[in-house]
Design a protein around this motif. Structure first.
Motif, PDB file in Angstrom:
ATOM      1  N   ASN A  16      -9.225  47.642  69.623  1.00  0.00           N
ATOM      2  CA  ASN A  16      -9.635  46.618  70.592  1.00  0.00           C
ATOM      3  C   ASN A  16      -9.473  45.196  70.076  1.00  0.00           C
ATOM      4  OD1 ASN A  16     -10.442  48.632  72.439  1.00  0.00           O
ATOM      5  ND2 ASN A  16     -12.450  48.784  71.442  1.00  0.00           N
ATOM      6  N   ARG A  17      -9.003  45.033  68.856  1.00  0.00           N
ATOM      7  CA  ARG A  17      -8.736  43.732  68.258  1.00  0.00           C
ATOM      8  C   ARG A  17     -10.007  42.919  68.029  1.00  0.00           C
ATOM      9  NH1 ARG A  17      -4.947  43.975  72.532  1.00  0.00           N
ATOM     10  NH2 ARG A  17      -5.741  42.088  73.545  1.00  0.00           N
ATOM     11  N   ASP A  18     -11.140  43.602  67.957  1.00  0.00           N
ATOM     12  CA  ASP A  18     -12.402  42.928  67.669  1.00  0.00           C
ATOM     13  C   ASP A  18     -13.235  43.727  66.663  1.00  0.00           C
ATOM     14  OD1 ASP A  18     -13.185  45.083  69.153  1.00  0.00           O
ATOM     15  OD2 ASP A  18     -14.239  43.958  70.698  1.00  0.00           O
ATOM     16  N   GLY A  19     -12.567  44.607  65.907  1.00  0.00           N
ATOM     17  CA  GLY A  19     -13.270  45.441  64.946  1.00  0.00           C
ATOM     18  C   GLY A  19     -13.719  46.779  65.496  1.00  0.00           C
ATOM     19  N   THR A  20     -13.418  47.048  66.763  1.00  0.00           N
ATOM     20  CA  THR A  20     -13.810  48.318  67.367  1.00  0.00           C
ATOM     21  C   THR A  20     -12.587  49.020  67.948  1.00  0.00           C
ATOM     22  OG1 THR A  20     -14.233  47.463  69.604  1.00  0.00           O
ATOM     23  CG2 THR A  20     -16.031  47.311  67.996  1.00  0.00           C
ATOM     24  N   PHE A  21     -12.774  50.309  68.246  1.00  0.00           N
ATOM     25  CA  PHE A  21     -11.718  51.140  68.821  1.00  0.00           C
ATOM     26  C   PHE A  21     -12.234  51.831  70.087  1.00  0.00           C
ATOM     27  CE2 PHE A  21     -10.744  50.735  64.370  1.00  0.00           C
ATOM     28  CZ  PHE A  21      -9.366  50.785  64.260  1.00  0.00           C
ATOM     29  N   THR A  22     -11.297  52.190  70.962  1.00  0.00           N
ATOM     30  CA  THR A  22     -11.601  52.968  72.162  1.00  0.00           C
ATOM     31  C   THR A  22     -10.860  54.287  72.103  1.00  0.00           C
ATOM     32  OG1 THR A  22     -11.949  50.999  73.533  1.00  0.00           O
ATOM     33  CG2 THR A  22     -11.442  53.055  74.683  1.00  0.00           C
ATOM     34  N   ASP A  23     -11.565  55.381  72.384  1.00  0.00           N
ATOM     35  CA  ASP A  23     -10.946  56.700  72.417  1.00  0.00           C
ATOM     36  C   ASP A  23     -10.063  56.802  73.658  1.00  0.00           C
ATOM     37  OD1 ASP A  23     -10.268  59.389  72.614  1.00  0.00           O
ATOM     38  OD2 ASP A  23     -12.234  60.105  71.974  1.00  0.00           O
ATOM     39  N   VAL A  24      -8.731  56.869  73.448  1.00  0.00           N
ATOM     40  CA  VAL A  24      -7.786  56.942  74.561  1.00  0.00           C
ATOM     41  C   VAL A  24      -7.060  58.284  74.573  1.00  0.00           C
ATOM     42  CG1 VAL A  24      -7.479  54.444  74.696  1.00  0.00           C
ATOM     43  CG2 VAL A  24      -5.997  55.794  73.185  1.00  0.00           C
ATOM     44  N   THR A  25      -7.642  59.295  73.940  1.00  0.00           N
ATOM     45  CA  THR A  25      -6.989  60.603  73.831  1.00  0.00           C
ATOM     46  C   THR A  25      -6.549  61.120  75.185  1.00  0.00           C
ATOM     47  OG1 THR A  25      -8.424  61.077  71.939  1.00  0.00           O
ATOM     48  CG2 THR A  25      -7.215  62.918  72.899  1.00  0.00           C
ATOM     49  N   ALA A  26      -7.457  61.158  76.152  1.00  0.00           N
ATOM     50  CA  ALA A  26      -7.128  61.674  77.487  1.00  0.00           C
ATOM     51  C   ALA A  26      -6.184  60.730  78.217  1.00  0.00           C
ATOM     52  CB  ALA A  26      -8.409  61.894  78.284  1.00  0.00           C
ATOM     53  N   ALA A  27      -6.483  59.436  78.180  1.00  0.00           N
ATOM     54  CA  ALA A  27      -5.648  58.466  78.894  1.00  0.00           C
ATOM     55  C   ALA A  27      -4.223  58.447  78.370  1.00  0.00           C
ATOM     56  CB  ALA A  27      -6.264  57.072  78.777  1.00  0.00           C
ATOM     57  N   ALA A  28      -4.044  58.730  77.083  1.00  0.00           N
ATOM     58  CA  ALA A  28      -2.706  58.722  76.485  1.00  0.00           C
ATOM     59  C   ALA A  28      -1.965  60.034  76.687  1.00  0.00           C
ATOM     60  CB  ALA A  28      -2.806  58.411  74.998  1.00  0.00           C
ATOM     61  N   GLY A  29      -2.633  61.052  77.219  1.00  0.00           N
ATOM     62  CA  GLY A  29      -1.980  62.336  77.484  1.00  0.00           C
ATOM     63  C   GLY A  29      -2.088  63.341  76.365  1.00  0.00           C
ATOM     64  N   LEU A  30      -2.808  63.025  75.302  1.00  0.00           N
ATOM     65  CA  LEU A  30      -2.885  63.928  74.153  1.00  0.00           C
ATOM     66  C   LEU A  30      -3.900  65.053  74.336  1.00  0.00           C
ATOM     67  CD1 LEU A  30      -1.308  61.508  72.877  1.00  0.00           C
ATOM     68  CD2 LEU A  30      -2.422  62.084  70.736  1.00  0.00           C
ATOM     69  N   ALA A  31      -4.724  64.966  75.385  1.00  0.00           N
ATOM     70  CA  ALA A  31      -5.710  66.019  75.615  1.00  0.00           C
ATOM     71  C   ALA A  31      -5.119  67.213  76.347  1.00  0.00           C
ATOM     72  CB  ALA A  31      -6.896  65.463  76.403  1.00  0.00           C
ATOM     73  N   ALA A  32      -3.888  67.073  76.815  1.00  0.00           N
ATOM     74  CA  ALA A  32      -3.268  68.148  77.595  1.00  0.00           C
ATOM     75  C   ALA A  32      -3.054  69.404  76.766  1.00  0.00           C
ATOM     76  CB  ALA A  32      -1.944  67.673  78.187  1.00  0.00           C
ATOM     77  N   GLN A  33      -2.756  69.234  75.503  1.00  0.00           N
ATOM     78  CA  GLN A  33      -2.532  70.370  74.625  1.00  0.00           C
ATOM     79  C   GLN A  33      -2.763  69.931  73.183  1.00  0.00           C
ATOM     80  OE1 GLN A  33       1.460  70.590  76.314  1.00  0.00           O
ATOM     81  NE2 GLN A  33       2.285  70.501  74.245  1.00  0.00           N
ATOM     82  N   PHE A  34      -3.246  70.866  72.382  1.00  0.00           N
ATOM     83  CA  PHE A  34      -3.516  70.543  70.990  1.00  0.00           C
ATOM     84  C   PHE A  34      -3.555  71.838  70.194  1.00  0.00           C
ATOM     85  CE2 PHE A  34      -7.467  70.874  73.340  1.00  0.00           C
ATOM     86  CZ  PHE A  34      -8.230  71.751  72.571  1.00  0.00           C
ATOM     87  N   GLY A  35      -3.376  71.691  68.885  1.00  0.00           N
ATOM     88  CA  GLY A  35      -3.420  72.837  67.996  1.00  0.00           C
ATOM     89  C   GLY A  35      -4.207  72.490  66.761  1.00  0.00           C
ATOM     90  N   PRO A  36      -4.281  73.400  65.791  1.00  0.00           N
ATOM     91  CA  PRO A  36      -4.982  73.128  64.534  1.00  0.00           C
ATOM     92  C   PRO A  36      -4.149  72.224  63.636  1.00  0.00           C
ATOM     93  CG  PRO A  36      -4.110  75.361  64.536  1.00  0.00           C
ATOM     94  CD  PRO A  36      -3.791  74.791  65.879  1.00  0.00           C
ATOM     95  N   ALA A  37      -4.384  70.917  63.740  1.00  0.00           N
ATOM     96  CA  ALA A  37      -3.541  69.927  63.066  1.00  0.00           C
ATOM     97  C   ALA A  37      -3.893  69.832  61.584  1.00  0.00           C
ATOM     98  CB  ALA A  37      -3.705  68.570  63.734  1.00  0.00           C
ATOM     99  N   LEU A  38      -2.862  69.849  60.740  1.00  0.00           N
ATOM    100  CA  LEU A  38      -3.053  69.653  59.301  1.00  0.00           C
ATOM    101  C   LEU A  38      -2.267  68.475  58.756  1.00  0.00           C
ATOM    102  CD1 LEU A  38      -3.242  73.225  57.702  1.00  0.00           C
ATOM    103  CD2 LEU A  38      -5.067  71.541  57.993  1.00  0.00           C
ATOM    104  N   GLY A  39      -1.104  68.165  59.298  1.00  0.00           N
ATOM    105  CA  GLY A  39      -0.294  67.056  58.799  1.00  0.00           C
ATOM    106  C   GLY A  39       0.147  66.165  59.940  1.00  0.00           C
ATOM    107  N   VAL A  40       0.315  64.866  59.660  1.00  0.00           N
ATOM    108  CA  VAL A  40       0.790  63.938  60.694  1.00  0.00           C
ATOM    109  C   VAL A  40       1.705  62.902  60.061  1.00  0.00           C
ATOM    110  CG1 VAL A  40      -1.265  62.484  60.443  1.00  0.00           C
ATOM    111  CG2 VAL A  40       0.107  62.324  62.517  1.00  0.00           C
ATOM    112  N   SER A  41       2.791  62.581  60.778  1.00  0.00           N
ATOM    113  CA  SER A  41       3.719  61.537  60.348  1.00  0.00           C
ATOM    114  C   SER A  41       4.086  60.700  61.558  1.00  0.00           C
ATOM    115  CB  SER A  41       4.974  62.159  59.729  1.00  0.00           C
ATOM    116  OG  SER A  41       5.810  61.161  59.174  1.00  0.00           O
ATOM    117  N   THR A  42       4.191  59.392  61.368  1.00  0.00           N
ATOM    118  CA  THR A  42       4.503  58.480  62.464  1.00  0.00           C
ATOM    119  C   THR A  42       5.836  57.806  62.201  1.00  0.00           C
ATOM    120  OG1 THR A  42       3.393  56.572  61.468  1.00  0.00           O
ATOM    121  CG2 THR A  42       2.032  58.066  62.771  1.00  0.00           C
ATOM    122  N   ALA A  43       6.718  57.822  63.196  1.00  0.00           N
ATOM    123  CA  ALA A  43       8.034  57.179  63.073  1.00  0.00           C
ATOM    124  C   ALA A  43       8.640  57.075  64.463  1.00  0.00           C
ATOM    125  CB  ALA A  43       8.954  57.980  62.148  1.00  0.00           C
TER     126      ALA A  43
END
Length: 605
Positions: free
Chosen positions: A262-289
């Motif tokens: 939020n650019r003020d020291g806080t964050f908003t949970d956007v999991t559902a709004a971003a579409g990531l709640a549609a499906q998920f698994g047992p996550a162990l590793g993550v890479s961003t590119a």
């Protein structure tokens, strides 16, 4: 009575494994022939260098940390998952410090280990450079003075400057509540997860800071694993009838989380709004590119026993999982694998980010080669990586140019999740130990397994989990900090990379980085590492090298955000082209080599 899915794998795979070993011998011979044709590579190492590609200097550095997982004999699943480790320059003195995580007894209601010992330790790097140029790494435990007090049963760590004050912050994942330690820029930290809105509960392992909307502020992805607590612990048994650690399929996966800054020291949970709640698994590793080359950062998630996910950024605050359609979700035969560690990097220097994923013993690791549009081909077997990795369970890993010849190599730290009979017979109290592996890039999309010829470090058995990669002694090559489960942390110094020329870059945001939230009262300071920035190193008549500033990848760990590019024997000063996370492009000509240079956004052409 439940049986672990890992039992009986060898009986099923034995015929194929024998055939594979024969094929591997033939492939290795062909690879040896290629390597002898490449400058700088000789039998057993690089020209003018000894066999030991890395040396274990832990005892000389003062980093006297031993992880304790708190085993009780109840086969609590989380006991075998941690720990992650981190490399970060928390005091901005130009060298990399180390943060490590401790375990404890899961019978304790808070998950904390009995006693007063901290569950996380911060070690300051007091690097000494002698008159003769000799470098001596010395670590000092500054945990008490730092104010860091880790709670729960910690798993992993992510690093990033989430408030753009020029000082890197720490996010600790755990079985329990996660914690965010804000760097006060005076050598101390303050825990602010609840106030910032990122005090996840449950079981999370890997996390990553990432500017997914290109607004100049780091957002946060938190990968969640399984729904577990001691009351849910399921008894599982092996083929012999003895108790074993369960498979992840014995428990339900948890929903991972995406938080917008939020650019003020806080964050908003956007999991559902971003579409990531549609499906998920047992996550162990993550890479961003940026996997499809559109200039926006995407997310790749390695899931344990379920299809991996490739979340392609739709450039409007949402994502779509394209892993199945793109060919990056499954193994070479269309099977799910137990994805643990992961890293993205352009190993063939075609300008596209490729993906490497470590898996379970008997499965072989995955190499997904990107065609530039975000479509991948599994080249694990063709590259020579699949067969050598079949007998190993891999966790921490990274693309790194070990010998600075310009080509990205691979290192994995390993350790099984089920007991090894030979170690049991030898009386090993924690019989999950395996050796590390080292793969040398031959420059033709093939790799040579150098594990047997890279020195004693690669013969020692450990229960490897997290691994953080970076230049600890600032000599121009990549070193490794290894987090071992129920064992000592290791400091592995690279002995061969600085035999070639190199280019070191730190990419920082300029004074206008980030668009402040109106009315926040903050002033943009800039100076943070620009995670996600891409670098092209260009020299006439030579291969263009592509790298990315990143702290994520590996397994539950955080890496050196600086970019280090091997130049081989060439002394020519390169043209450096940087594509910043917001899409702007700048160039710097005749950047000096064999040293680190800071490139600030807005200071190039």
């Amino acid at each position: 009575m439940k049986r672990s899915w890992r039992d009986g794998w060898f009986q099923q795979l034995a015929p194929a494994f024998v055939i594979g070993c024969v094929c591997l011998s033939l492939v290795a011979c062909r690879h040896d022939e290629r390597s002898r044709d490449r400058p700088g590579v000789s039998e057993g190492g690089t020209r003018d260098h000894p066999l030991e590609w890395f040396v274990d200097v832990t005892s000389q550095t003062g980093l006297d940390f031993v992880h304790v997982n708190g085993m009780t004999g109840q086969f609590y699943y989380p006991e075998i998952i941690a720990p992650g480790v981190a490399l970060l320059d928390y005091d901005n003195d130009g060298d990399l410090d180390v943060f490590v995580l401790q375990g404890g007894s899961l019978d304790h209601p808070a998950g904390a280990r009995a006693g007063s010992a901290p569950l996380g330790r911060l070690y300051r790097n007091d690097l000494e450079i002698g008159p003769d140029g000799a470098r001596h790494v010395r670590f000092t435990d500054v945990t008490e003075a730092s104010g860091i007090r880790v709670a729960g049963y910690p798993m992993g760590v992510a690093v990033g400057d989430y408030d753009n004050d020029g000082c890197v912050d720490l996010y600790v994942t755990a079985l329990g509540r996660n914690q965010l330690f804000h760097n006060q820029c005076d050598g101390t930290f303050k825990e602010v997860a609840a106030a910032a809105g990122v005090n996840d509960a449950g079981w999370s392992v890997s996390a990553a800071f990432v500017d997914f909307d290109r607004d100049g502020w780091l957002d946060l992805y938190v990968g969640h694993y399984l729904t577990w607590n001691p009351s849910l612990n399921t008894p599982c048994f092996g083929a012999s009838g003895k108790r074993v650690y369960c498979a992840p399929s014995a428990y339900a996966p948890e929903q991972s989380r995406l938080y917008h800054n939020n650019r003020d020291g806080t964050f908003t949970d956007v999991t559902a709004a971003a579409g990531l709640a549609a499906q998920f698994g047992p996550a162990l590793g993550v890479s961003t590119a940026d996997f499809n080359g559109d200039g926006w950062i995407d997310l790749y998630v390695a899931n344990d026993g379920q299809p991996n996910q490739l979340w392609i950024n739709q450039r409007n605050g949402t994502f779509k999982d394209m892993a199945l359609l793109s060919g990056a979700a499954l193994g070479e035969l269309g099977q799910t694998k137990a994805g643990m560690g992961v890293d993205a990097g352009d190993f063939d220097d075609d300008g596209h980010e490729d993906i490497f994923v470590t898996n379970l013993l008997g499965e072989g690791h995955n190499l997904y080669v990107n065609d530039g549009s975000g479509v991948f081909e599994n080249q694990s077997a063709a590259s020579g990586l699949r067969h050598p990795t079949l007998p190993f369970t891999g966790f921490g890993t990274a693309w790194l140019d070990i010998d600075n010849d310009g080509w990205l190599d691979l290192l994995t730290v390993n350790g099984t999740v089920q007991r090894i009979d030979s170690l049991i017979a030898a009386g090993d109290p924690f019989p999950l130990r395996q050796r590390k592996q080292l793969f040398h890039n031959l420059g033709n999309r093939h790799f040579e397994d150098l594990t047997d010829r890279a020195g004693p470090v690669f013969q020692h058995l450990d229960v490897g989990r997290g691994a953080a990669f970076g230049d600890i002694d600032n000599d121009g090559d990549i070193d490794v900090i290894v987090g071992n489960n129920n064992g000592p942390v290791q400091v592995l110094l690279n002995t061969v990379g600085n035999g070639n020329h190199w280019l070191g870059l730190r990419l920082l945001g300029g004074p206008g980085v980030g668009r402040l939230k109106p009315g926040s009262g903050q002033k943009p300071s800039g100076g943070r590492d620009m995670l996600g920035a891409r670098v092209a190193v260009i020299r006439p008549g030579q291969q263009t090298r592509w790298r990315r500033a990143r702290a994520d990848g590996s397994y539950a760990s955080a890496n050196d955000p600086r970019v280090l590019v091997g130049l081989g024997a060439s002394k020519e000063l390169p043209l450096v082209r940087v594509t910043w996370p917001d899409g702007r492009v700048e160039e710097w000509r005749n950047v000096p080599i064999d040293r680190y240079t800071t490139l600030s956004e807005g200071s190039g052409q």
